[in-house]
Design a protein around this motif. Structure first.
Motif, PDB file in Angstrom:
ATOM      1  N   SER A  70       0.827  -1.211   0.000  1.00  0.00           N
ATOM      2  CA  SER A  70       0.000   0.000   0.000  1.00  0.00           C
ATOM      3  C   SER A  70       0.863   1.262   0.000  1.00  0.00           C
ATOM      4  N   PHE A  71       0.376   2.275  -0.683  1.00  0.00           N
ATOM      5  CA  PHE A  71       1.088   3.559  -0.766  1.00  0.00           C
ATOM      6  C   PHE A  71       0.133   4.704  -0.452  1.00  0.00           C
ATOM      7  N   LEU A  72       0.669   5.755   0.192  1.00  0.00           N
ATOM      8  CA  LEU A  72      -0.117   6.976   0.417  1.00  0.00           C
ATOM      9  C   LEU A  72       0.607   8.144  -0.256  1.00  0.00           C
ATOM     10  N   TRP A  73      -0.160   9.064  -0.810  1.00  0.00           N
ATOM     11  CA  TRP A  73       0.402  10.186  -1.563  1.00  0.00           C
ATOM     12  C   TRP A  73       0.931  11.260  -0.607  1.00  0.00           C
ATOM     13  N   SER A  74       2.172  11.682  -0.855  1.00  0.00           N
ATOM     14  CA  SER A  74       2.739  12.758  -0.056  1.00  0.00           C
ATOM     15  C   SER A  74       2.696  14.039  -0.883  1.00  0.00           C
ATOM     16  N   GLU A  75       1.938  14.996  -0.432  1.00  0.00           N
ATOM     17  CA  GLU A  75       1.795  16.263  -1.159  1.00  0.00           C
ATOM     18  C   GLU A  75       3.119  17.020  -1.133  1.00  0.00           C
ATOM     19  N   ARG A  76       3.841  16.877  -0.051  1.00  0.00           N
ATOM     20  CA  ARG A  76       5.112  17.603   0.075  1.00  0.00           C
ATOM     21  C   ARG A  76       6.157  17.055  -0.905  1.00  0.00           C
ATOM     22  N   ASP A  77       6.250  15.693  -0.960  1.00  0.00           N
ATOM     23  CA  ASP A  77       7.277  15.086  -1.836  1.00  0.00           C
ATOM     24  C   ASP A  77       6.774  14.861  -3.255  1.00  0.00           C
ATOM     25  N   LYS A  78       5.483  15.036  -3.454  1.00  0.00           N
ATOM     26  CA  LYS A  78       4.872  14.801  -4.766  1.00  0.00           C
ATOM     27  C   LYS A  78       5.149  13.380  -5.263  1.00  0.00           C
ATOM     28  N   ARG A  79       5.020  12.431  -4.375  1.00  0.00           N
ATOM     29  CA  ARG A  79       5.195  11.029  -4.761  1.00  0.00           C
ATOM     30  C   ARG A  79       4.456  10.114  -3.774  1.00  0.00           C
ATOM     31  N   PHE A  80       4.268   8.857  -4.200  1.00  0.00           N
ATOM     32  CA  PHE A  80       3.613   7.886  -3.322  1.00  0.00           C
ATOM     33  C   PHE A  80       4.645   7.305  -2.357  1.00  0.00           C
ATOM     34  N   ILE A  81       4.259   7.241  -1.084  1.00  0.00           N
ATOM     35  CA  ILE A  81       5.167   6.706  -0.062  1.00  0.00           C
ATOM     36  C   ILE A  81       4.610   5.361   0.416  1.00  0.00           C
TER      37      ILE A  81
END
Lengths: 493, 399
Positions: free
Chosen positions: A111-122
């Motif tokens: 599972s991945f969650l979107w990081s608005e700060r890094d602009k990528r899925f974590i």
């Protein structure tokens, strides 16, 4: 002859043989018929077996599908319960274990969650992938993040069955190392969005529509749990801030209270000092006035006597005021100790009746009592309790109508307390004054009070005495009907 | 071996993902129920995630010089249930009157199964100094061909005077790699075993519960585990007819067909048919089975139901107990065919409940297998161990 016998024997033998052969042949025929019958039965049985097997395999398939669904539902229920009771984001994903995923019909999940700060899925968690595989998947998701963002945007669950783009489907299968899969978006209203991927290497376990639904429910549950976790975090932070503010305000109030206490103590000391200082010259004034009035220094003209009477009367009033002030001051500062002993309310009431007898007779005031048998004994300081009665009864007497005044004292038990009510048929107390009448120097503004002088300390003193006994005092009143002053006293020390 | 007369047993089972933690947890659990310090044998059954030399070396280091022996399984069985991902450990301490010797063989593929079995038999005999041999326990890679020949070779050397019971390792139903454990080693393409002698009282039960269906057929052409013709026709014909599917259709559903509808070999004087699962369907129409199918055998298509399967479990427990009337079993090993797990589905746990009830909740450890080895007629011992499919095999030991 011999030949004839031989011939006859031969004929008999042949005939016998023929008969035996015929019989055997019949038996053989019967046996053959039985064999054919058995063979036919076996063939028919075999055909029935085929029917049974074909039905059985279909039943087994249905049963397997049903088992899978039930297992999936149970797993989902367990997961939902575990996830929904978790209020920490990291913990939510730790609740998903391999046995539950297995029962949903998959072996791998990530599972991945979107990081608005890094602009990528974590990456948030994975089951069934090594570190190398994890890195490979992360790289692929970074490259194709638009696909996954679109999946989230469209709020749509996809599976290897429903994904139309064949080449991308194969790419996912290859990167995630599965034969079939389901991807569902995680969409909390608060916090980070993302997606969950579930896959299986087993080519026989292609996900059905039901599987897609189950995974969608799981993703929704995770979304809900993430939302709850976020809300909880917010609430928790707000609560922390609130607690901090309450603590600060409590400190401020403690400080203020401390200052008030100091001021109050100083006030009491001041009143005490001033009262003492006032009492000494007052005693002299009253003494000299009495000597003059007694005519010890010669006959006084009538005019002087009248003036001296007034000096004497006002001196008495001033002495009473000073005494009350001193008492309040002593009780407040704790310098007066209540001598708590068992007292008989009936006896005290008799003393009070005697005290007021003449005065009340003149004014036509009726003083009655109703003291219950189980309410006659109280624990109190006899002197102070009498002061309470004197204050409350004389106070009532001020306001009852002339010639038709009624004052009733009743006492009864309420739990571990004795409640005493002193009811009058006076003019009553306005509502806005009922709380304040126990304050020092407060006097209700009415015609009677304007005529009758008072210090405004009587009820304050009564309140202090009752509270020093561990009781409380209050008033109920109706304008034009009367008032009831009620107080409680403990039955036991 | 201990001076006391009793067998001492401790069982541990862990589902911890980390191997180190799992070994530690299983060992701690086993140690709490075994009161003796000295361990004579450790049996290890685990799912494939734990099939690592790290597991066996950690266990070996913790128990000293005692042999470690076992294999991988599709799921592990204990009194508490069935665990798809777990490490099961049984620690045993025997009385002084019991002797044992263990051995293993590797690279079976480079030899024949028969010679490999013989080699293992020789190794077991060589190190055995306990006099009369009473019993053998045996684990093999579950994916080797001609498993029947392996046990045949083993008994060529060990003889048929004492029973041999064993299990074929399994994996997570991928049929890719299965493992046997021997001391600090784990390996594929291998087998390992133990033989016991002395005062070891035991009993076993083996049952499957599948029933014959349709008319009897004859194997008209076969070699080892490959059947070419049945009733003079290509072997697949029987399955094509019964299931109304062509070869491709059969292949697609091979796992289900093989599990639910094996063939049964009729054995004279035996109570039950000897079952064989199909392993492969060759293009020629030949069927490759998990176990030998001799030419001339009378065979039937078999069918099983959940009820018959569970009845068989109860009967297997009864058989095991009947060997030791009036005596108390101290522990049991359970080798349960993976086919039964698939057939029973959600009711698989019922088997464990039956075993717990029938055996009075004695400690049990076991695994789901790709094959089971035991003499067929448990109540009338004949000596020859067969390679089985679809059975539940229960070994109970008194002590």
């Amino acid at each position: 002859m011999f030949t004839l016998i031989i011939s006859a024997l031969f004929i008999i033998s042949v005939t016998g043989l023929l008969i035996i052969l015929t019989t055997k042949n019949d038996k053989l025929k019967t046996l053959q018929l039985s064999v054919n019958k058995l063979k036919r039965s076996l063939d028919e049985m075999d055909e029935q077996a085929k029917l049974i097997i074909r039905t059985d395999i279909e039943l087994n398939k249905t049963q397997e599908e049903l088992d899978k669904k039930i297992n999936g539902l149970y797993a989902l229920q367990r997961l939902s319960r575990a996830i929904s009771t978790t209020l920490e984001e990291n913990q939510i994903f730790r609740m998903i274990d391999s046995s539950n995923i297995d029962e949903l019909g998959f072996e791998k999940t990530i599972s991945f969650l979107w990081s608005e700060r890094d602009k990528r899925f974590i990456l948030t968690f994975n089951i069934g992938y090594s570190q190398d595989e994890e890195d490979l998947i992360q790289a692929s998701i970074d490259l194709n993040k638009d696909f996954y963002l679109n999946l989230i945007h469209q709020k749509k669950t996809l599976s290897s069955n429903s994904l139309a783009d064949q080449s991308f489907k194969n790419k996912i299968k290859s990167i995630f190392r599965v034969a079939s899969f389901v991807i569902s978006p995680i969409l909390p209203k608060e916090g980070r969005v993302g997606f969950i991927f579930l896959g299986t290497e087993n080519p026989d376990m292609a996900p059905s529509e039901g599987d897609e639904e189950l995974v969608t429910i799981l993703a929704n549950q995770i979304g809900q749990a993430l939302e709850n976790a976020k809300l909880f975090e917010k609430t928790w932070k707000a609560q922390q801030e609130l607690e901090k503010k309450v603590e600060e305000r409590t400190q401020e109030l403690k400080h203020a209270l401390n200052e008030v206490n100091i001021v109050s103590k100083r006030k009491s000391e001041f009143i005490s000092a001033v009262s003492h200082e006032l009492r000494t010259p007052l005693t002299s004034i009253k003494g000299y006035a009495s000597i003059l009035l007694a005519g010890k220094l010669g006959e006084l003209p009538e005019e002087v006597r009248l003036r001296l009477d007034k000096i004497n009367k006002h001196s008495d009033e001033l002495v009473n005021l000073v005494n009350d002030l001193l008492d309040i001051s002593r009780i407040e500062s704790g310098r007066v100790t209540m001598r708590l002993e068992s007292q008989n309310l009936r006896a005290i009431f008799t003393d009070i009746t005697d005290l007021f007898f003449v005065q009340f007779k003149e004014k036509g005031i009726e003083l009655s009592s109703k003291i219950d048998d189980n309410a006659s004994d109280v624990t109190a300081d006899a002197g102070q309790l009498k002061r309470v009665f004197i204050n409350l009864v004389s106070n009532a007497a001020k306001f009852v109508p002339l010639k038709d005044g009624k004052i009733k004292v009743s006492a009864y038990k309420v739990g571990k307390f004795i409640q005493v009510d002193i009811t009058d048929n006076g003019c009553g107390i306005p509502e806005d004054a009922r709380e304040r009448i126990f304050e020092e120097f407060y006097r209700v503004e009415n015609a009677i009070n304007d005529q009758v002088k008072g210090t405004g300390l009587g009820l304050a003193l009564v309140k202090h005495i009752i509270e020093a006994h561990g009781g409380r005092i209050w008033v109920t009143s109706k304008l034009g009907v009367g008032s009831t002053f009620s107080f409680t006293l403990p039955t036991e020390r | 071996m201990s001076d006391t007369d009793n067998i001492n047993v401790g069982i541990g089972l862990s589902t911890e993902k980390d191997i180190g933690k799992a070994v530690k947890e299983a060992m701690q659990q086993a140690r709490t129920t075994i009161y003796k310090e000295a361990i004579d044998l450790a049996l290890v059954f685990s799912s494939t995630e734990y099939a690592s030399p790290h597991t066996t070396s950690l266990i070996s280091n913790l128990i000293g010089s005692a042999p470690v022996i076992g294999c991988s399984g599709a799921a592990i069985i204990s009194n508490k249930g069935i665990f798809r991902s777990a490490l099961g450990l049984m620690l045993l301490s025997f009385p002084k009157t019991v002797f044992l010797n263990s051995a293993h063989i590797q690279n079976i593929h480079s030899k024949t199964a028969l010679t490999s079995g013989e080699e293992l038999g020789e190794k077991l005999l060589h190190g055995f100094k306990g006099g009369r041999r009473d019993f053998g326990l045996f684990f093999t890679d579950g994916l080797i061909e001609e498993e029947s020949n392996l046990i045949l070779g083993l008994q060529e050397k060990l003889g048929t005077s004492f029973p041999i019971i064993g299990a074929s390792a399994s994996d997570n139903l991928k049929f890719e790699k299965t493992y046997t454990y021997y001391n600090q080693d784990i390996s594929n393409d291998s087998a390992c075993g133990i033989i016991w002698g002395g005062k070891l009282n035991f009993g076993w039960g083996i049952k499957h519960g599948w029933k014959p269906l349709g008319k009897p057929r004859t194997i008209t052409k076969s070699k080892s585990n490959v059947v070419y013709e049945i009733d003079g026709l290509p072997a697949t014909k029987i399955y094509e007819e019964y299931f109304s599917r062509n070869i491709e259709g059969l292949r697609k559903e091979l796992k289900r067909i093989s599990t639910f509808y094996p063939i049964g070999i009729y054995l004279r004087d035996e109570e039950e048919y000897l079952l064989r699962n199909i392993h492969l369907i060759e293009n020629s129409g030949a069927l490759v089975f998990q176990g030998n199918v001799p030419e001339g055998s009378e065979v039937r298509l078999m069918i099983g139901t959940k009820e018959s399967c569970l009845n068989a479990t109860e009967q297997a427990c009864e058989q095991a107990k009947n060997w030791l009337p009036g005596k108390n079993l101290s522990f049991a090993l359970v080798f349960d065919s993976i086919s039964r797990y698939l057939l029973l589905g959600r009711r698989a746990i019922k088997e464990i409940e039956i075993i717990n009830t029938e055996l009075n909740n004695i400690p049990i450890l076991g695994l789901y297998t790709y094959g089971e080895q035991a003499p067929l007629k448990a109540t009338n011992y004949q000596g020859r161990a067969h390679n089985h499919n679809q059975t539940i095999t229960i070994l109970g030991v008194e002590g």
